[in-house]
Design an enzyme around this catalytic site. Structure first.
Site, PDB file in Angstrom:
ATOM      1  NE  ARG A   9       8.713  12.723  -5.555  1.00 59.40           N
ATOM      2  CZ  ARG A   9       7.930  13.762  -5.318  1.00 59.40           C
ATOM      3  NH1 ARG A   9       8.171  14.916  -5.887  1.00 59.40           N
ATOM      4  NH2 ARG A   9       6.898  13.638  -4.504  1.00 59.40           N
TER       5      ARG A   9
ATOM      6  CD  GLU B 211       5.030   4.707   2.200  1.00 59.59           C
ATOM      7  OE1 GLU B 211       6.210   4.865   1.840  1.00 59.59           O
ATOM      8  OE2 GLU B 211       4.101   4.515   1.394  1.00 59.59           O
TER       9      GLU B 211
ATOM     10  CD  GLU C 132       7.961   9.077  -9.447  1.00 60.23           C
ATOM     11  OE1 GLU C 132       7.663   8.020 -10.014  1.00 60.23           O
ATOM     12  OE2 GLU C 132       7.337   9.540  -8.489  1.00 60.23           O
TER      13      GLU C 132
ATOM     14  CG  ASN D 166       7.232   5.280  -6.684  1.00 59.53           C
ATOM     15  OD1 ASN D 166       6.251   5.627  -6.041  1.00 59.53           O
ATOM     16  ND2 ASN D 166       7.757   6.015  -7.650  1.00 59.53           N
TER      17      ASN D 166
ATOM     18  CE  LYS E 138       5.422  10.943  -7.005  1.00 59.34           C
ATOM     19  NZ  LYS E 138       5.643   9.475  -6.950  1.00 59.34           N
TER      20      LYS E 138
ATOM     21  CG  HIS F  92      -0.604   3.354   0.491  1.00 60.00           C
ATOM     22  ND1 HIS F  92      -0.409   2.966  -0.821  1.00 60.00           N
ATOM     23  CD2 HIS F  92       0.487   4.100   0.817  1.00 60.00           C
ATOM     24  CE1 HIS F  92       0.739   3.455  -1.258  1.00 60.00           C
ATOM     25  NE2 HIS F  92       1.306   4.142  -0.297  1.00 60.00           N
TER      26      HIS F  92
ATOM     27  CG  HIS G   4       0.478   1.755  -6.295  1.00 53.18           C
ATOM     28  ND1 HIS G   4       1.157   2.741  -6.964  1.00 53.18           N
ATOM     29  CD2 HIS G   4       0.343   2.201  -5.021  1.00 53.18           C
ATOM     30  CE1 HIS G   4       1.426   3.739  -6.135  1.00 53.18           C
ATOM     31  NE2 HIS G   4       0.942   3.431  -4.951  1.00 53.18           N
TER      32      HIS G   4
ATOM     33  CE  LYS H 102       7.774  12.057  -0.741  1.00 54.90           C
ATOM     34  NZ  LYS H 102       6.416  11.503  -0.665  1.00 54.90           N
TER      35      LYS H 102
ATOM     36  NE  ARG I 204      -6.890  28.593 -16.256  1.00 53.44           N
ATOM     37  CZ  ARG I 204      -7.912  29.386 -16.607  1.00 53.44           C
ATOM     38  NH1 ARG I 204      -8.163  30.474 -15.917  1.00 53.44           N
ATOM     39  NH2 ARG I 204      -8.651  29.069 -17.648  1.00 53.44           N
TER      40      ARG I 204
ATOM     41  CG  HIS J 106       4.952   2.637  -3.442  1.00 55.00           C
ATOM     42  ND1 HIS J 106       5.924   2.411  -2.482  1.00 55.00           N
ATOM     43  CD2 HIS J 106       4.132   3.589  -2.929  1.00 55.00           C
ATOM     44  CE1 HIS J 106       5.697   3.202  -1.443  1.00 55.00           C
ATOM     45  NE2 HIS J 106       4.630   3.915  -1.680  1.00 55.00           N
TER      46      HIS J 106
END
Length: 374
Positions: A248, A193, A244, A252, A151, A274, A259, A234, A129, A255
């Site tokens: 935030r 990026e 997000e 993206n 993330k 990527h 993606h 960032k 956990r 993206h």
């Protein structure tokens, strides 16, 4: 690519209350990793999650640094590439950490690029956990983007990063020297990026990159400046919107299209990595903004020209065997930014003036993709 001179390590602080942490940026940090980690988390043991390529090239240096600081480390080595970001590898890494009898107070160290960081961070968030998590990103893309902000996750057949958790690290060590070992293609992919931060809301940084990108590729002070500027950008966004729910999402940019392209190529890094997908996606986002009358065509051309100059793909036609616009739209519909079925894109009103566009008309997107694929 070579690094020049002795440049002082920079620290970027990510301010998140009791989950705040530092990003250290500079050359030689892997050799200092043990002392940096031990000073913050004394008495821990660790699992070092890495891939087969890094295990051969750089893992011995890191393990020696950890041992010198009294940190017992268990290497966990997975296959290189995006396909390790899946349920099967998640299970095997989890079992390896449990087999090593590491405890909740111990640490999972991600030693690799974005794939390793996303995978190891997810593991650290769910084993017992939640264990301590440390990022040692070894690609430019990971240093400026995926290692910062918490993330984590894996891919599924339905799309990229659809299963995961937010899990902030306790420390990020961005060793700029290790980037000297990257191929030109890998470095360029990470550079996409870097350029993204300029295109989001720092047009002066994008202009600086247009004039200094060759120095960034060469190494030294320009490279460190680009990485530190990106991390600060960032960190500021993450501090405002950790999970997000607001701006935030601007991170993206490119993206949503990108993606979809990665899913369409089945995450095959020989066809597309990527950062290359993000580069094409950012060009598409600017071209789509032009089509909607938000910006003049010359801005989209300027973005395309710069990304092409550094060696990045800028068109879907550069990817062989892409499916139809219908199929790409089905992937876009699975994007995490979709809200109650409405499409959300990051578009722009000018260079460095990106914004979150909600309720984007799907028919407009499909017609745009059909034109770009024709």
């Amino acid at each position: 690519m070579t690094s020049a001179g002795n440049i002082a390590t920079e620290t970027v602080h990510v301010s998140l209350g009791d989950r705040s942490y530092d990003i250290l940026i500079g050359s030689g940090l892997i050799a200092r990793a043990g002392q940096e980690i031990a000073s913050r988390l004394p008495g821990i043991r660790a699992a070092v999650v890495t891939d087969e390529n890094l295990a051969k090239l750089h893992l011995p240096v890191l393990l020696s640094a950890l041992e010198a600081a009294g940190i017992t480390a268990t290497p966990v080595v997975v296959a290189a590439g995006e396909k390790s970001k899946g349920f099967a590898t998640l299970e095997s890494v989890t079992n390896d950490i449990l087999k090593a009898r590491l405890e909740r107070g111990d640490a999972v160290i991600a030693f690799g690029g974005g794939v390793i960081g996303d995978l190891a961070g997810f593991v650290a968030g769910i084993v017992r956990r939640g264990m301590n998590f440390i990022q040692i990103p070894t690609s430019l893309l990971a240093q400026v983007d995926s290692s910062v902000g918490g993330k984590t996750g894996i891919n599924t057949a339905y799309g990229k990063n659809l299963v995961g958790v937010f899990n902030q690290p306790q420390l990020v060590l961005a060793d700029t020297g290790i980037l000297d070992t990257l191929s030109k293609r890998e470095f360029a992919a990470g550079y996409a990026e870097v350029a993204k931060y300029g295109l989001i809301d720092q047009p002066e940084f994008f202009a600086w990159l247009e004039n200094n990108w060759q120095d960034v590729f060469a190494g030294g002070a320009a490279r460190q400046h680009a990485i530190a500027t990106s991390c600060r950008a960032k960190a500021a966004v993450v501090a405002r919107d950790e999970r997000e729910t607001g701006d935030r999402a601007l991170l993206n940019l490119g993206h949503t299209f990108g993606h979809a392209l990665e899913t369409a190529t089945n995450y095959d890094s020989s066809r597309l990595v990527h950062g290359e997908a993000v580069a094409i996606g950012m060009v598409l986002a600017h071209q789509f903004s032009t089509r909607l009358g938000l910006i003049s065509e010359d801005i989209a051309v300027r973005v395309e020209k710069h990304l092409k100059a550094v060696g990045l793909p800028v068109s879907m036609k550069e990817i062989a065997g892409l499916p139809s616009a219908d199929v790409l739209m089905s992937y876009i519909a699975q994007d995490k930014k979709v809200s109650r079925g409405s499409l959300t894109f990051i578009l722009t009103r000018g260079l460095g003036q990106s914004f979150i566009a909600k309720d984007v008309n799907a028919a407009d997107v499909q017609a745009f993709l059909e034109d770009k694929l024709a």
